[in-house]
Design a protein around this motif. Structure first.
Motif, mmCIF file in Angstrom:
data_model
loop_
_atom_site.group_PDB
_atom_site.id
_atom_site.type_symbol
_atom_site.label_atom_id
_atom_site.label_comp_id
_atom_site.label_asym_id
_atom_site.label_seq_id
_atom_site.Cartn_x
_atom_site.Cartn_y
_atom_site.Cartn_z
ATOM 1 N N CYS A 150 -24.175 89.984 56.828
ATOM 2 C CA CYS A 150 -23.095 90.983 56.931
ATOM 3 C C CYS A 150 -23.655 92.385 57.125
ATOM 4 N N ARG A 208 -22.432 99.373 64.152
ATOM 5 C CA ARG A 208 -22.599 100.826 64.119
ATOM 6 C C ARG A 208 -23.434 101.310 65.305
ATOM 7 N N GLN A 255 -23.043 94.663 60.321
ATOM 8 C CA GLN A 255 -22.488 96.017 60.232
ATOM 9 C C GLN A 255 -23.382 97.027 60.936
#
Length: 420
Positions: A271, A279, A275
């Motif tokens: 995760c 980004r 992420q």
């Protein structure tokens, strides 16, 4: 009305004014000359009258027939002396030049019974003035004809050049930018052909550059789409597949605490990587920091990330008080700095970069300079440089790029701001 007709009308009007002025001056001078001639003629009439009264025999027709400005006319018995009425231009000119009382004859009754009329005769003077007027009119008419013919020849020659230029411009408007004018003829024609050929060469080169840039932009667009698809499929997609598999595994190892803890840890790592990948992807697509941070902090974040990514020392100086810019201007300014740093990382081989964002008065200046190898500015800028020039134009500013071999690379963006 064509240009030739307008020029002809102006020339005819000018010649008419000049001719009228010359005629007025000629008539004025003629009146002064005639005044002197008539005074002499009156003295001759007075002398002949007195001589005829004293000695009628001395007044012989063969002697008086050739007198100038004096008319001696022998009258029949009972014939009345009168001034003959005349019509036409000579009569009108005589009335303008001579006083009417000077045309009345003097009638003498001689001692030998004859009658004679002696008067001033202005016809010689009228003929002289009329001949002068005719010569003046003929000379002006000849000069006007020669002028009109010369103007027609010159205008026709110039119109030929304009017709050729018009045909060339029509070809340019239709998209034929390879048309060229012949560099021959008058110096003006050669200058016009030189500048026209330069213009068409520049337009043709600009169209070629635009075509090349368009093709490059389309290629870059396809590369970005390909990169985005690969990132979503190969990187993020794999993490999502791993998360799904591990989530399914949780059901099977619910009674095994160690395996369950290890699987949960792997889920957390996946995760986090997922992420970070999102980004990075979002930041490549659009700098979200511009929406949430002031411009100085957004620039500091960009410089910090670039320095950490490439290992090149980058010093940033920002004025204490920066003006408020709209989102579009902030994005353009951010992208200019981003593209400048990208070019330095790719081509400059620099070890130190200085970036300064300075605000003073009504102008905002962005300065970027490195200590790299430098190079001659390219004749035809690529997509990166072209995009920076276009963004500077959108900002209403002026972008200058200075680069010399061995002297590094420098960028200066001077952006005017409206006074608040």
């Amino acid at each position: 009305m064509s240009a030739l007709w307008r020029i002809n009308l102006w020339v005819c009007g000018f010649f008419a004014v000049v001719t009228c002025a010359c005629m007025v001056l000629l008539l004025h001078q003629a009146m002064a000359d005639v005044e002197r001639e008539l005074q002499s003629a009156e003295a001759v009439v007075q002398y002949l009258s007195e001589t005829a009264e004293r000695d009628p025999v001395s007044l012989q027709p063969r002697l008086t027939a050739s007198l100038r400005h004096v008319r001696v006319r022998w009258l029949a018995p009972g014939e009345a002396a009168r001034v003959p009425s005349e019509d036409g231009m000579d009569a009108w000119l005589g009335r303008q030049l001579f006083a009417s009382q000077r045309q009345h004859p003097r009638v003498l009754d001689l001692q030998d019974g004859r009658r004679v009329s002696i008067a001033v005769d202005p016809r010689d003077e009228i003929d002289e003035v009329w001949d002068s007027l005719q010569q003046l009119l003929s000379l002006c008419a000849l000069a006007l004809a020669l002028s009109l013919l010369t103007i027609r020849w010159a205008v026709r020659r110039g119109m030929g050049l304009l017709d050729e230029l018009l045909r060339a411009l029509q070809q340019v408007c239709s998209g034929q930018l390879n048309v060229r004018l012949r560099s021959e003829g008058l110096p003006e024609a050669r200058q016009l052909a030189l500048h026209f050929n330069r213009m068409t060469s520049t337009l043709e080169q600009a169209r070629t550059d635009n075509t090349r840039l368009t093709q490059t932009l389309l290629a870059v667009q396809e590369q970005e789409r390909t990169h985005l698809a690969q990132t979503l499929h190969d990187d993020l997609g794999q993490y999502l597949a791993g998360i799904r598999a591990q989530a399914c595994l949780l059901r099977l190892v619910s009674d095994q605490p160690e395996t369950l803890a290890r699987t949960v840890g792997l889920l957390e790592d996946h995760c986090e990587h997922l992420q970070q990948g999102f980004r990075t992807l979002v930041h490549d697509l659009y700098p979200v920091a511009l929406q949430h941070l002031p411009m100085a902090e957004a620039f500091a974040m960009l410089v910090g990330q670039w320095q950490a990514s490439h290992g090149i020392n980058c010093q940033l100086r920002v004025s204490a008080h920066l003006p408020a810019l709209c989102a579009g201007d902030k994005a353009h300014l951010y992208r200019v700095l981003q593209e400048a740093l990208t070019n330095i990382a790719r081509h400059a081989d620099a070890s130190c970069v200085r970036v300064r964002l300075h605000y003073g008065g009504t102008r905002l200046r962005l300065l970027v300079r490195d200590n790299g190898c430098g190079a001659q500015p390219p004749q035809r800028p690529g997509v990166g440089l072209h995009s920076m020039f276009e963004r500077a134009r959108c900002l209403g500013g002026e972008l200058k790029i200075i680069s010399q071999p061995g002297a590094g690379w420098a960028l200066a963006l001077n952006m005017p701001l409206e006074a608040s």
